[in-house]
Design an enzyme around this catalytic site. Structure first.
Site, mmCIF file in Angstrom:
data_model
loop_
_atom_site.group_PDB
_atom_site.id
_atom_site.type_symbol
_atom_site.label_atom_id
_atom_site.label_comp_id
_atom_site.label_asym_id
_atom_site.label_seq_id
_atom_site.Cartn_x
_atom_site.Cartn_y
_atom_site.Cartn_z
ATOM 1 N N TYR A 147 -2.037 -1.783 5.209
ATOM 2 C CA TYR A 147 -2.915 -2.725 5.901
ATOM 3 C C TYR A 147 -3.153 -3.885 4.949
ATOM 4 C CZ TYR A 147 -6.972 -4.914 7.991
ATOM 5 O OH TYR A 147 -7.822 -5.842 8.536
ATOM 6 N N ASP A 159 -0.580 -7.740 -2.843
ATOM 7 C CA ASP A 159 -1.868 -7.644 -2.164
ATOM 8 C C ASP A 159 -2.760 -6.767 -3.035
ATOM 9 O OD1 ASP A 159 -4.074 -7.066 -0.698
ATOM 10 O OD2 ASP A 159 -3.004 -6.566 1.157
ATOM 11 N N LYS A 209 -12.653 -8.453 -1.794
ATOM 12 C CA LYS A 209 -13.488 -7.275 -2.056
ATOM 13 C C LYS A 209 -14.282 -7.378 -3.371
ATOM 14 C CE LYS A 209 -10.953 -4.063 0.909
ATOM 15 N NZ LYS A 209 -11.728 -3.532 1.998
#
Ligand SMILES: Cc1ncc(COP(=O)(O)O)c(C=O)c1O
Length: 463
Positions: free
Chosen positions: A170, A272, A300
């Site tokens: 994801y 990522d 994050k």
């Protein structure tokens, strides 16, 4: 459960026992979260599913949180939990961190938004250069925006259209990467050339076809695909260690070979690092594994609980953005309040010493979970890096999504989650997630985690 149940493995643990314990623990969960149930009834009248984001959906209802401090959170029923969820891996700084609080309050009093650069973005970018090595950085508002900008940049720099991503990863919720996130077994297609499967509806098939998935930890399949689509692939987006199907580290030599192949075929390599970035070492996976990509996507944990992201890039790619050939834009990019939080997080809180502590605490937690697993003969193993870890309910190691799908016991994972939630441990809902530690996690918090895990292990392992 936020996602379709994707892990279909069935371990040696008797299903009747798993079902009986799940019913018991679910009843207990309902009993101690009545106010969450009330919130849920109210919330779903005004928010689809009663939540602001579908990743917060949960059976039978989400636990609504009232407040947090350090390693602890309290729900709206007043129950205290040790927080191992940590906001899907954001809160490595601990809740209500005073250093970040001071920085944000000070910034608030000087004005919170100008849509003009402030010193916080300069200092934060300088710090990211030092941590990750890449020389140029831009800011965004989320991981999704970071990976979206990286893909625009890969396409703009190469004038190619195809994107390669990892099957079962994801990477945010924009069209180019909402492909093959959690496909079902019967949708996968051949392993050497997996089908691109849209993750839900709303993505034009023509766009889905522009993204090609490959299995993680297999450079040969990647090589085959890059040869088949020679001069058509703009970029490969990859989590250097997969963190959305439990935790899967790269095999030795894999990332090095991926780097070589991308260079050989003129493909931009995008790490990522939204999850790994500020959690698994001072310089994230890039530093930890020693392989330098062309771009790094962050979000994050880098902003200490505020909504921000960043994209790192080579000087050549930076020039493409500076010259406005590719537009990397956004009203709130580099918002002063978020940048004040990022600056405090990056320069004062998540220091090299903090990573040493996180790693040591995590090693202790993993070792103690493994000890419980061994003692009760559970079909599972503990895995982790830096601040992140998990127990994977598979009797053998998993290396890619197809292993996760077929070997991880989803029902047992859900049962473990219920035990944790019923024993004062706040954990990420769903089978695919992991724990995230904060600098506020101490021995007593680890003891509480292990006690909850042991309650589960003794009931299912019959010890
Ligand atoms: C690896 C990875 N990339 C990108 C994203 C998207 O980040 P955001 O939710 O901030 O848009 C996530 C979110 O969980 C993620 O885990």
């Amino acid at each position: 459960m936020p996602l379709p149940e994707t892990a279909h493995g069935e371990s040696s643990i008797d299903r009747k026992l798993v079902n009986k314990l799940t019913e018991e623990q679910m009843a207990r969960f309902r009993e101690h979260t009545p106010t969450s149930a009330e919130y849920f009834d109210r919330a779903r009248k005004v928010m689809p599913g009663g939540v602001p984001s579908s990743f917060q959906l949960n059976d039978p209802w989400p636990v609504y949180i009232d407040r947090g401090r350090g390693a602890l959170v309290w729900d709206v029923d007043g129950s205290e939990y040790v927080d191992f969820h940590n906001g899907f891996g954001v809160m490595c700084v601990g809740h209500a961190n005073p250093v970040i609080g001071e920085a944000v309050k000070a910034r608030h009093d000087e004005g919170t938004h100008f849509a003009a650069p402030t010193s916080g973005s300069v200092v934060s970018a300088e710090n990211l250069v030092e941590r990750f090595g890449l020389p140029q950085w831009r800011f965004s508002n989320s991981g999704t925006e970071s990976t979206m900008s990286a893909i625009h940049l890969a396409r703009g720099a190469t004038e190619r259209d195809l994107i390669v991503k990892i099957e079962g990863s994801y990477d945010g919720h924009h069209d180019a990467v909402m492909v093959s996130c959690y496909p079902e077994l019967d949708e996968l297609g051949p392993r050497e050339s997996p089908n691109p499967i849209p993750f839900g509806h709303g993505y034009p098939q023509a766009v889905v076809e522009l993204t090609r998935p490959v299995p993680f930890n297999d450079a040969e399949v990647l090589e085959g695909l890059l040869k088949e689509y020679e001069s058509q692939v703009a970029g490969l987006i990859i989590e250097p260690a997969m963190m959305n199907i439990n935790i899967i580290p790269p095999k030795d030599g894999y990332l090095e070979r991926v780097r070589e192949l991308c260079t050989e075929h003129g493909v931009k390599l995008i790490f990522d690092e939204v999850k790994t970035g500020a959690t698994i070492s001072y310089g994230g996976a890039t530093q930890r594994f020693g392989v330098e990509p062309d771009m790094i996507c962050l979000a994050k944990a880098i902003c200490g609980g505020y909504p921000g992201g960043a994209i790192g890039m080579t000087a050549e790619l930076g020039e493409i953005i500076a010259s406005d050939k590719v537009h990397q834009i956004g009203t709130f990019n580099g918002n002063p309040l978020v940048m004040a939080a990022a600056e405090a997080t990056l320069t004062q809180v998540l220091t090299p010493d903090a990573y040493e502590k996180l790693e040591a605490t995590n090693d202790a937690l993993k070792a103690r979970c493994q000890e419980v697993i061994d003692r009760y003969g559970l079909p599972a193993y503990a895995q982790g890096l830096g601040a992140k870890g998990c127990v994977i309910f598979s009797g053998e190691p998993i290396y890619e999504y197809r292993d996760y799908l077929t070997k991880v016991d989803g029902e047992l994972s859900t049962l473990a989650w219920l035990y944790h939630m019923n024993h004062g441990i706040f954990m990420t809902p769903g089978v695919e997630e992991e724990w995230t530690l904060s600098i506020a996690h101490e021995q007593e918090h680890i003891d509480r985690y292990v006690a909850a895990f042991e309650a589960f292990a003794s009931d299912v392992g019959g010890g």
